[in-house]
Design a protein around this motif. Structure first.
Motif, PDB file in Angstrom:
ATOM      1  N   UNK A  76      -1.626   2.767  -6.876  1.00  0.00           N
ATOM      2  CA  UNK A  76      -2.756   3.480  -6.278  1.00  0.00           C
ATOM      3  C   UNK A  76      -2.300   4.115  -4.979  1.00  0.00           C
ATOM      4  N   UNK A  77      -2.658   5.393  -4.810  1.00  0.00           N
ATOM      5  CA  UNK A  77      -2.364   6.099  -3.567  1.00  0.00           C
ATOM      6  C   UNK A  77      -3.688   6.332  -2.860  1.00  0.00           C
ATOM      7  N   UNK A  78      -3.754   5.964  -1.594  1.00  0.00           N
ATOM      8  CA  UNK A  78      -4.962   6.166  -0.791  1.00  0.00           C
ATOM      9  C   UNK A  78      -4.623   7.059   0.390  1.00  0.00           C
ATOM     10  N   UNK A  79      -5.546   7.978   0.715  1.00  0.00           N
ATOM     11  CA  UNK A  79      -5.355   8.883   1.847  1.00  0.00           C
ATOM     12  C   UNK A  79      -6.567   8.798   2.753  1.00  0.00           C
ATOM     13  N   UNK A  80      -6.303   8.649   4.045  1.00  0.00           N
ATOM     14  CA  UNK A  80      -7.343   8.599   5.065  1.00  0.00           C
ATOM     15  C   UNK A  80      -7.276   9.893   5.869  1.00  0.00           C
ATOM     16  N   UNK A  88       0.228   3.248  -0.127  1.00  0.00           N
ATOM     17  CA  UNK A  88       0.521   3.041  -1.536  1.00  0.00           C
ATOM     18  C   UNK A  88       0.312   1.575  -1.871  1.00  0.00           C
ATOM     19  N   UNK A  89      -0.502   1.321  -2.879  1.00  0.00           N
ATOM     20  CA  UNK A  89      -0.696  -0.017  -3.411  1.00  0.00           C
ATOM     21  C   UNK A  89       0.148  -0.081  -4.678  1.00  0.00           C
ATOM     22  N   UNK A  90       1.233  -0.850  -4.640  1.00  0.00           N
ATOM     23  CA  UNK A  90       2.059  -0.974  -5.830  1.00  0.00           C
ATOM     24  C   UNK A  90       1.288  -1.729  -6.904  1.00  0.00           C
ATOM     25  N   UNK A  91       1.553  -1.418  -8.147  1.00  0.00           N
ATOM     26  CA  UNK A  91       0.856  -2.046  -9.268  1.00  0.00           C
ATOM     27  C   UNK A  91       0.907  -3.565  -9.139  1.00  0.00           C
ATOM     28  N   UNK A  92      -0.241  -4.196  -9.229  1.00  0.00           N
ATOM     29  CA  UNK A  92      -0.328  -5.648  -9.161  1.00  0.00           C
ATOM     30  C   UNK A  92      -0.355  -6.218  -7.753  1.00  0.00           C
ATOM     31  N   UNK A  93      -0.238  -5.383  -6.732  1.00  0.00           N
ATOM     32  CA  UNK A  93      -0.229  -5.857  -5.352  1.00  0.00           C
ATOM     33  C   UNK A  93      -1.558  -5.532  -4.678  1.00  0.00           C
ATOM     34  N   UNK A  94      -2.043  -6.446  -3.867  1.00  0.00           N
ATOM     35  CA  UNK A  94      -3.273  -6.228  -3.113  1.00  0.00           C
ATOM     36  C   UNK A  94      -2.996  -5.718  -1.701  1.00  0.00           C
ATOM     37  N   UNK A  95      -1.723  -5.756  -1.293  1.00  0.00           N
ATOM     38  CA  UNK A  95      -1.340  -5.347   0.056  1.00  0.00           C
ATOM     39  C   UNK A  95      -0.822  -3.912   0.048  1.00  0.00           C
ATOM     40  N   UNK A  96      -1.426  -3.021   0.823  1.00  0.00           N
ATOM     41  CA  UNK A  96      -0.931  -1.641   0.876  1.00  0.00           C
ATOM     42  C   UNK A  96       0.305  -1.527   1.764  1.00  0.00           C
ATOM     43  N   UNK A  97       1.127  -0.516   1.458  1.00  0.00           N
ATOM     44  CA  UNK A  97       2.242  -0.199   2.337  1.00  0.00           C
ATOM     45  C   UNK A  97       1.980   1.184   2.919  1.00  0.00           C
ATOM     46  N   UNK A  98       2.235   1.332   4.198  1.00  0.00           N
ATOM     47  CA  UNK A  98       2.038   2.601   4.876  1.00  0.00           C
ATOM     48  C   UNK A  98       3.219   3.509   4.564  1.00  0.00           C
TER      49      UNK A  98
END
Length: 140
Positions: A76-80, A88-98
């Protein structure tokens, strides 16, 4: 009147690449995210290529607006937009990376060459009949 309308519809019925961004994300490295008409988004890194369709608009619990999209591999890619930050939320991860935005650009508009639909077959080849073709069975 009918033909100009069809031409106008034809111009708007093709997918165009509008722009792209280059991101640097931890664990994945350099990747390119391309935004196309009709809410098509692609993500490429190395020899990998993923496609997403659509953007979901949302707000955090603090009321900060963002959009996100889900790629075929589950990322998942999120943009603010307020901060210009991509996560970016890697598949299966709940922690986003900037992810750090390295650059952005617009794709050039090109017109591909037109090819006739004869497959490069000459007129004499096109006039051949079944009697002209000999099929040989390989010896067993």
């Amino acid at each position: 009147m009918k033909y100009p309308l069809l031409l106008l519809l034809g111009l708007f019925s093709t997918a165009h690449a509008n722009d792209a961004i280059k991101l640097n994300c931890p664990m994945r490295g350099a990747l390119t995210v391309s935004f196309f008409d009709y809410h098509l988004i692609t993500m490429k890194w190395g020899d990998h290529f993923q496609v997403a369709s659509g953007k979901e608009q949302g707000h955090t619990t603090a009321g900060v607006p963002f959009w996100s999209t889900t790629f075929g591999n589950g990322d998942n890619l999120a943009f603010f937009p307020n901060s210009g930050s991509y996560y970016l939320f890697y598949a299966g991860s709940q922690e986003p990376v900037l992810c750090t935005e390295v650059g952005s650009y617009a794709y050039p508009v090109i017109t591909p060459p037109r090819y006739e639909n004869n497959g490069g077959v000459t007129e004499s080849q096109a006039k051949r009949t079944e009697d002209d073709v000999v099929l040989l069975h390989p010896a067993a």
